[in-house]
Design an enzyme around this catalytic site. Structure first.
Site, PDB file in Angstrom:
ATOM      1  N   SER A   7     -22.672 -32.971 -19.196  1.00 36.43           N
ATOM      2  CA  SER A   7     -22.009 -31.577 -19.483  1.00 36.43           C
ATOM      3  C   SER A   7     -21.103 -31.625 -20.910  1.00 36.43           C
ATOM      4  O   SER A   7     -20.263 -32.478 -20.680  1.00 36.43           O
ATOM      5  CB  SER A   7     -21.306 -31.300 -18.196  1.00 36.43           C
ATOM      6  OG  SER A   7     -20.547 -30.236 -18.447  1.00 36.43           O
ATOM      7  N   HIS A  30     -26.499 -30.146 -20.588  1.00 38.77           N
ATOM      8  CA  HIS A  30     -25.764 -29.113 -19.575  1.00 38.77           C
ATOM      9  C   HIS A  30     -24.392 -28.256 -20.500  1.00 38.77           C
ATOM     10  O   HIS A  30     -23.759 -28.928 -20.692  1.00 38.77           O
ATOM     11  CB  HIS A  30     -25.310 -29.885 -18.279  1.00 38.77           C
ATOM     12  CG  HIS A  30     -25.015 -28.921 -17.366  1.00 38.77           C
ATOM     13  ND1 HIS A  30     -25.675 -28.388 -16.456  1.00 38.77           N
ATOM     14  CD2 HIS A  30     -23.743 -28.430 -16.881  1.00 38.77           C
ATOM     15  CE1 HIS A  30     -25.030 -27.355 -15.474  1.00 38.77           C
ATOM     16  NE2 HIS A  30     -23.874 -27.478 -15.750  1.00 38.77           N
ATOM     17  N   ASP A  32     -21.767 -25.406 -19.502  1.00 41.01           N
ATOM     18  CA  ASP A  32     -21.117 -24.708 -18.641  1.00 41.01           C
ATOM     19  C   ASP A  32     -20.243 -23.109 -19.135  1.00 41.01           C
ATOM     20  O   ASP A  32     -19.512 -23.428 -20.035  1.00 41.01           O
ATOM     21  CB  ASP A  32     -20.027 -25.458 -18.179  1.00 41.01           C
ATOM     22  CG  ASP A  32     -20.684 -26.599 -17.329  1.00 41.01           C
ATOM     23  OD1 ASP A  32     -21.531 -26.333 -16.416  1.00 41.01           O
ATOM     24  OD2 ASP A  32     -20.366 -27.676 -17.474  1.00 41.01           O
ATOM     25  N   MET A  34     -18.360 -19.886 -18.579  1.00 42.49           N
ATOM     26  CA  MET A  34     -17.327 -19.582 -17.413  1.00 42.49           C
ATOM     27  C   MET A  34     -16.554 -18.173 -18.154  1.00 42.49           C
ATOM     28  O   MET A  34     -16.156 -18.302 -19.176  1.00 42.49           O
ATOM     29  CB  MET A  34     -16.417 -20.635 -17.200  1.00 42.49           C
ATOM     30  CG  MET A  34     -17.048 -22.002 -16.843  1.00 42.49           C
ATOM     31  SD  MET A  34     -15.633 -22.943 -16.234  1.00 42.49           S
ATOM     32  CE  MET A  34     -16.305 -24.623 -15.970  1.00 42.49           C
ATOM     33  N   HIS A  63     -25.478 -23.118 -17.469  1.00 44.02           N
ATOM     34  CA  HIS A  63     -25.246 -23.092 -16.016  1.00 44.02           C
ATOM     35  C   HIS A  63     -23.939 -21.833 -16.291  1.00 44.02           C
ATOM     36  O   HIS A  63     -23.011 -22.017 -16.844  1.00 44.02           O
ATOM     37  CB  HIS A  63     -24.471 -24.024 -15.614  1.00 44.02           C
ATOM     38  CG  HIS A  63     -23.943 -23.990 -14.430  1.00 44.02           C
ATOM     39  ND1 HIS A  63     -22.998 -25.137 -13.915  1.00 44.02           N
ATOM     40  CD2 HIS A  63     -23.854 -23.122 -13.319  1.00 44.02           C
ATOM     41  CE1 HIS A  63     -22.697 -24.800 -12.682  1.00 44.02           C
ATOM     42  NE2 HIS A  63     -23.216 -23.735 -12.468  1.00 44.02           N
ATOM     43  N   MET A  65     -21.403 -19.340 -14.879  1.00 46.17           N
ATOM     44  CA  MET A  65     -20.437 -19.170 -13.765  1.00 46.17           C
ATOM     45  C   MET A  65     -19.888 -17.948 -14.015  1.00 46.17           C
ATOM     46  O   MET A  65     -18.590 -17.940 -14.560  1.00 46.17           O
ATOM     47  CB  MET A  65     -19.605 -20.130 -13.689  1.00 46.17           C
ATOM     48  CG  MET A  65     -20.194 -21.652 -13.024  1.00 46.17           C
ATOM     49  SD  MET A  65     -19.231 -23.223 -13.418  1.00 46.17           S
ATOM     50  CE  MET A  65     -20.141 -23.480 -15.138  1.00 46.17           C
ATOM     51  N   MET A 136     -23.914 -27.238  -6.354  1.00 43.69           N
ATOM     52  CA  MET A 136     -22.755 -27.746  -6.699  1.00 43.69           C
ATOM     53  C   MET A 136     -21.957 -28.717  -5.746  1.00 43.69           C
ATOM     54  O   MET A 136     -22.055 -28.670  -4.731  1.00 43.69           O
ATOM     55  CB  MET A 136     -21.584 -26.527  -6.821  1.00 43.69           C
ATOM     56  CG  MET A 136     -21.861 -25.665  -8.041  1.00 43.69           C
ATOM     57  SD  MET A 136     -22.062 -26.300  -9.702  1.00 43.69           S
ATOM     58  CE  MET A 136     -20.253 -27.032  -9.885  1.00 43.69           C
ATOM     59  N   ASP A 174     -24.144 -31.273  -9.595  1.00 38.57           N
ATOM     60  CA  ASP A 174     -23.245 -30.855 -10.614  1.00 38.57           C
ATOM     61  C   ASP A 174     -21.902 -31.035  -9.978  1.00 38.57           C
ATOM     62  O   ASP A 174     -21.503 -30.339  -9.346  1.00 38.57           O
ATOM     63  CB  ASP A 174     -23.458 -29.542 -11.094  1.00 38.57           C
ATOM     64  CG  ASP A 174     -22.518 -29.199 -12.600  1.00 38.57           C
ATOM     65  OD1 ASP A 174     -21.866 -30.103 -12.949  1.00 38.57           O
ATOM     66  OD2 ASP A 174     -22.739 -27.928 -12.595  1.00 38.57           O
TER      67      ASP A 174
HETATM   68  C1  DX5 Z   1     -18.076 -27.571 -13.254  1.00 37.61           C
HETATM   69  C2  DX5 Z   1     -18.981 -27.864 -13.951  1.00 37.61           C
HETATM   70  C3  DX5 Z   1     -19.692 -29.189 -14.247  1.00 37.61           C
HETATM   71  C4  DX5 Z   1     -18.750 -29.988 -14.797  1.00 37.61           C
HETATM   72  C5  DX5 Z   1     -19.017 -31.125 -14.220  1.00 37.61           C
HETATM   73  O1  DX5 Z   1     -17.541 -26.363 -12.844  1.00 37.61           O
HETATM   74  O2  DX5 Z   1     -20.276 -26.828 -13.663  1.00 37.61           O
HETATM   75  O3  DX5 Z   1     -20.943 -28.928 -15.066  1.00 37.61           O
HETATM   76  O4  DX5 Z   1     -18.700 -30.022 -16.359  1.00 37.61           O
HETATM   77  O5  DX5 Z   1     -17.885 -32.383 -14.455  1.00 37.61           O
HETATM   78  P1  DX5 Z   1     -17.663 -33.613 -14.042  1.00 37.61           P
HETATM   79  O6  DX5 Z   1     -19.071 -34.436 -14.119  1.00 37.61           O
HETATM   80  O7  DX5 Z   1     -16.496 -34.167 -14.715  1.00 37.61           O
HETATM   81  O8  DX5 Z   1     -17.612 -33.245 -12.542  1.00 37.61           O
HETATM   82 ZN    ZN Z   2     -22.123 -27.066 -14.501  1.00 39.53          ZN
END
Ligand code: DX5
Ligand code: ZN
Length: 215
Positions: A7, A30, A32, A34, A63, A65, A136, A174
């Site tokens: 990620s 990956h 993220d 948000m 991903h 969010m 998750m 994740d």
């Molecule tokens: C959290 C993200 C993850 C995050 C995971 O909301 O969706 O992808 O980057 O990070 P680690 O591996 O540090 O938990």
């Molecule tokens: Zn993620």
């Protein structure tokens, strides 16, 4: 075959190209996304995905969010996403179905994601058409959180549903994934591992990818 998806949330955003090259042995990248509404954090949007697309040939696992994700599927697909996941909690079922239809029209692989509060059965209305289910193992929003043990049960339940209704569908986890938790989620049925801080916090991220692969 297990797939490892570092990620980039844990990468240095001022040096993204360098940090993506540091995980060249991974299978996927990956990303993220948000929006500050679905989760209390704001990260990146389509222009950044477009720039990331230019600096790697790795599969881009995006991903989302964000609330009402159907609004942004086309933009992320055009930016170069290979797979997009939308959270089941982010819209009514009609909005989720619409998001998946737009993914089809754009030719990207389709996934739904489950927050820890969501039951495994929530995937059932969509499962037969999916390429991946994302479970998750932390509350979405931030990297570096502790793995939630109780999610192992959800991973096993989703694995049972996948085996019954769509065995080709991948099962991604994740949040809080390191060599120790990787072993446990794989035993519960996961085949795709996202890892942020355990990869980018390592002195050699490619070595951390290799260790996760061998977990
Ligand atoms: C959290 C993200 C993850 C995050 C995971 O909301 O969706 O992808 O980057 O990070 P680690 O591996 O540090 O938990
Ligand atoms: Zn993620």
């Amino acid at each position: 075959m297990i797939k490892i998806a570092p990620s980039i949330l844990s990468a240095d955003f001022a040096n993204l190209e360098r940090d993506i090259k540091r995980v060249s042995s991974a299978d996927w990248v990956h990303v993220d996304v948000m929006d500050g509404m679905f989760v209390p954090n704001i990260t990146i949007g389509p222009p950044v995905v477009q720039s990331v697309r230019k600096c790697t040939d790795l599969f881009l696992d995006v991903h989302l969010m964000i609330e009402k994700p159907a609004r942004y599927i086309e933009a992320f697909a055009k930016a170069g996403a290979d797979l997009i996941s939308v959270h089941l909690e982010a819209d009514h079922p009609t909005g989720i179905a619409k998001a998946l239809d737009i993914m089809d029209a754009c030719g990207v692989k389709k996934a739904v994601a489950l927050r820890p509060i969501t039951k495994a059965e929530a995937v059932l209305p969509y499962l037969e058409q999916l390429d991946l289910v994302l479970v998750m193992t932390v509350e979405p929003g931030f990297g570096g959180q502790a793995f939630m043990e109780e999610q192992l049960e959800i991973v096993s339940q989703v694995r049972t549903l996948i085996n019954r209704y769509n065995p080709a569908c991948r099962l991604e986890v994740d949040g809080g994934i390191n060599v120790h938790t990787a072993r446990r989620v794989m035993a519960a049925g996961a085949d795709t591992l996202v890892a942020g801080s355990s990869v980018y916090g390592a002195a050699d991220p490619n070595q951390a990818v290799a260790e996760l692969r061998g977990a």
